[in-house]
Design an enzyme around this catalytic site. Structure first.
Site, mmCIF file in Angstrom:
data_model
loop_
_atom_site.group_PDB
_atom_site.id
_atom_site.type_symbol
_atom_site.label_atom_id
_atom_site.label_comp_id
_atom_site.label_asym_id
_atom_site.label_seq_id
_atom_site.Cartn_x
_atom_site.Cartn_y
_atom_site.Cartn_z
ATOM 1 C CG LEU A 163 -0.422 0.078 2.614
ATOM 2 C CD1 LEU A 163 -0.124 1.504 3.041
ATOM 3 C CD2 LEU A 163 -1.463 -0.528 3.548
ATOM 4 C CG LEU A 278 8.399 6.286 -16.137
ATOM 5 C CD1 LEU A 278 8.129 6.097 -17.621
ATOM 6 C CD2 LEU A 278 9.898 6.119 -15.855
ATOM 7 N N GLY A 285 11.152 9.694 -1.370
ATOM 8 C CA GLY A 285 11.422 9.641 0.060
ATOM 9 C C GLY A 285 10.471 8.620 0.646
ATOM 10 C CB CYS A 288 8.807 1.708 1.471
ATOM 11 S SG CYS A 288 7.502 1.223 2.583
HETATM 12 C C1 UDX Z 1 5.844 2.855 -1.527
HETATM 13 C C2 UDX Z 1 5.324 1.820 -2.551
HETATM 14 O O1 UDX Z 1 4.653 2.491 -3.616
HETATM 15 C C3 UDX Z 1 4.416 0.818 -1.859
HETATM 16 O O2 UDX Z 1 4.015 -0.176 -2.792
HETATM 17 C C4 UDX Z 1 5.172 0.186 -0.705
HETATM 18 O O3 UDX Z 1 4.399 -0.732 -0.016
HETATM 19 C C5 UDX Z 1 5.658 1.264 0.254
HETATM 20 O O4 UDX Z 1 6.464 2.196 -0.458
HETATM 21 P P1 UDX Z 1 4.885 5.051 -0.377
HETATM 22 O O5 UDX Z 1 6.246 5.166 0.247
HETATM 23 O O6 UDX Z 1 3.679 5.256 0.456
HETATM 24 O O7 UDX Z 1 4.722 3.623 -1.083
HETATM 25 O O8 UDX Z 1 4.823 6.168 -1.538
HETATM 26 P P2 UDX Z 1 4.835 6.220 -3.126
HETATM 27 O O9 UDX Z 1 3.556 6.759 -3.587
HETATM 28 O O10 UDX Z 1 5.317 4.975 -3.718
HETATM 29 O O11 UDX Z 1 5.918 7.373 -3.343
HETATM 30 C C6 UDX Z 1 7.261 7.221 -2.862
HETATM 31 C C7 UDX Z 1 8.072 8.433 -3.186
HETATM 32 O O12 UDX Z 1 8.386 8.481 -4.572
HETATM 33 C C8 UDX Z 1 7.401 9.773 -2.882
HETATM 34 O O13 UDX Z 1 8.369 10.631 -2.289
HETATM 35 C C9 UDX Z 1 6.969 10.285 -4.233
HETATM 36 O O14 UDX Z 1 6.904 11.684 -4.278
HETATM 37 C C10 UDX Z 1 8.095 9.746 -5.112
HETATM 38 N N1 UDX Z 1 7.719 9.558 -6.518
HETATM 39 C C11 UDX Z 1 6.725 8.685 -6.848
HETATM 40 C C12 UDX Z 1 8.421 10.219 -7.511
HETATM 41 O O15 UDX Z 1 9.343 10.995 -7.235
HETATM 42 N N2 UDX Z 1 8.087 9.989 -8.827
HETATM 43 C C13 UDX Z 1 7.104 9.121 -9.184
HETATM 44 O O16 UDX Z 1 6.890 8.952 -10.393
HETATM 45 C C14 UDX Z 1 6.390 8.454 -8.181
#
Ligand code: UDX
Length: 459
Positions: A163, A278, A285, A288
């Site tokens: 999630l 992408l 950040g 996870c």
């Molecule tokens: C993530 C995974 O998506 C999830 O499946 C796992 O269980 C836990 O880690 P989460 O940390 O809640 O979930 O956030 P997510 O929406 O994945 O975003 C993670 C980070 O990546 C955020 O800082 C977001 O801003 C960044 N991000 C996301 C980007 O910089 N570019 C993107 O295209 C997508």
């Protein structure tokens, strides 16, 4: 079925509330009395859209307690979803997991219980938890003295959680897949049964979270313990490297005069690549990606195996944070004494989670170069003050406080409030109206029309 969930953090709470909503009888155990009291009162200790509504709908099937003895006996499935923070050397600190497993073993009292590792744990932890459960169970005085004690079997399984914070309910009720892993076929059968309503999507969704049109059934990956554990890490590392890849290409795009938004769209439409994750910017950040990529590399190193691709994803991500500061420095020349505003402290929108948030690193890098930093966040301010008291003076509750006399603002978190901001109202407050679009989401033409000097991460 009867379910016990140990730990009411993001993962545990979402699991418990969702399973109760699906009709299972769920007891959530947390040692934090304050949290339990809040949850009993229908209030959610974390900021997660829809959680309080789901809590209310699931209430008839939900109990909250601080006592393992109230939750574990008779449970068909016990989920262990306690925190596994990083130890100083980067390896996950498994203290809470050990103590939870020991406490579960003290209360097991059912002919067959599946104990599920729901926390993200190092590969091999299933076996480790199994050993703790068995050792702890074997020392139980109550059973040793009772010759006629009922048979009580248990088995460990892994059921990784995918999630996203801020979308926790959607991702739990309508997941892309469910992964269960155990070396005991009976445990897999129990979990298969538990998740039937989700797999077949036979439940009526909550009114505030309708079923997406394309969700008819959810694929189940039923596998062995080690594979399920590795799936979790491999998935998160892949998503992290997808983001780092687009960020690496983004920097090259800036140098050759290409538009990274077009490039990302152009590659994402290839169905083998896919357009999600992408989005270029200051990078990832959260709780996870950083932790899991580090743990994956640590596990590999135990086998004397390097993971250069995963390491590169981490390095590129860190570099993006530094590039944000470099962009400001090359524009302003001197950072010392400049006032820089950072919009967004949470690691992403719709959460107040600050773990490994790019904003914290960027703020610290700026302060180290002598800049005066002002941070703003629509939701995470209180948590920031609590968790980073030494940085609290940098927080501003108002946007005016950020923009006023500011030399540059950086959009760090893609909160809707910032995207919908009446930017024209603030341009006049700034000393030099520079905006660095750290999420590649602002319309450059519009910002320039409003009088801003627009900077992208790509240069
Ligand atoms: C993530 C995974 O998506 C999830 O499946 C796992 O269980 C836990 O880690 P989460 O940390 O809640 O979930 O956030 P997510 O929406 O994945 O975003 C993670 C980070 O990546 C955020 O800082 C977001 O801003 C960044 N991000 C996301 C980007 O910089 N570019 C993107 O295209 C997508």
């Amino acid at each position: 079925m009867k379910v016990c969930v140990v730990g009411t953090g993001y993962v545990g709470l979402t699991t418990g509330v969702s399973l109760a909503f699906l009709g299972h009888e769920v007891t959530c155990v947390d040692l934090d009395q304050e949290k339990v009291d809040m949850l009993r009162g229908g209030r959610c200790p974390i900021y997660e859209p829809g959680m309080e509504e789901l809590l209310a709908e699931a209430a008839p099937n939900l109990t909250f307690t601080t006592s393992y003895a109230e939750g574990v006996p008779g449970a068909d499935v016990v989920f262990v979803a306690v925190q596994t923070p990083s130890a100083p050397d980067g390896s996950p600190d498994l203290r809470y997991l050990r103590s939870a497993a020991e406490s579960v073993a003290q209360s097991l009292d059912h002919d067959f219980t599946v104990v599920v590792n729901k926390s993200t744990v190092p590969i091999g932890s299933g076996n480790w938890v199994d050993a703790i459960l068995r050792d702890s169970f074997a020392t139980r005085a109550d059973r040793a003295q009772d010759q006629d004690a009922r048979p009580c079997e248990f088995s460990v399984a892994s059921n990784p959680e995918f999630l996203r914070e801020g979308n926790a309910i959607h991702d739990t009720l309508f997941p892309d897949r469910i992964v269960i892993g155990s070396d005991n076929p009976r445990a897999l059968e129990v979990l298969n049964h538990l998740y039937r309503p989700l797999i077949n999507q036979t439940f009526t969704p909550p009114t505030f979270q309708p079923r997406p049109d394309d969700t008819t059934a959810v694929p189940l990956v039923s596998t062995d313990l080690a594979s399920a554990e590795l799936i979790k890490y491999a998935a998160n590392a892949f998503l992290a490297l997808k983001i780092s890849y687009v960020n690496e290409i983004g920097q090259l795009a800036g140098k050759v005069g290409a538009d990274i938004t077009e490039v990302a769209r152009g590659i994402g439409l290839d169905q083998r690549i896919g357009s999600r994750f992408l989005e270029p910017g200051v990078g990832w950040g959260g709780s996870c990606f950083g932790k899991d990529t580090k743990a994956l590399i640590a596990t590999a190193s135990e086998y004397k195996y390097d993971m250069p691709i995963v390491q590169a994803a981490r390095d590129v991500n860190q570099r993006q944070r530094e590039i944000a500061v470099e962009r400001l420095q090359s524009e302003l020349r001197i950072l010392k004494g400049r006032k820089i505003g950072l919009l967004g402290v949470a690691f992403k929108p719709n959460t107040d989670d600050l773990r490994d948030s790019p904003a914290l690193d960027i703020a610290q890098l700026l302060v180290a170069r002598g800049a005066r930093v002002k941070l703003h966040d629509p939701i995470a301010g209180d948590r920031f003050r609590r968790e980073y008291p030494e940085m609290a003076p940098h927080l501003s509750d108002t946007l005016d406080g950020v923009f006023d006399d500011c030399d540059a603002v950086v959009l760090v978190t893609k909160w809707a409030q910032y995207l919908e901001l009446d930017w024209g109202k603030f341009v006049g407050l700034m000393r030099t109206p520079i905006v660095l679009d750290g999420r590649n989401v602002l319309d450059q033409d519009r910002m320039e029309r409003l009088g801003f000097r627009y900077l992208s991460m790509a240069g």
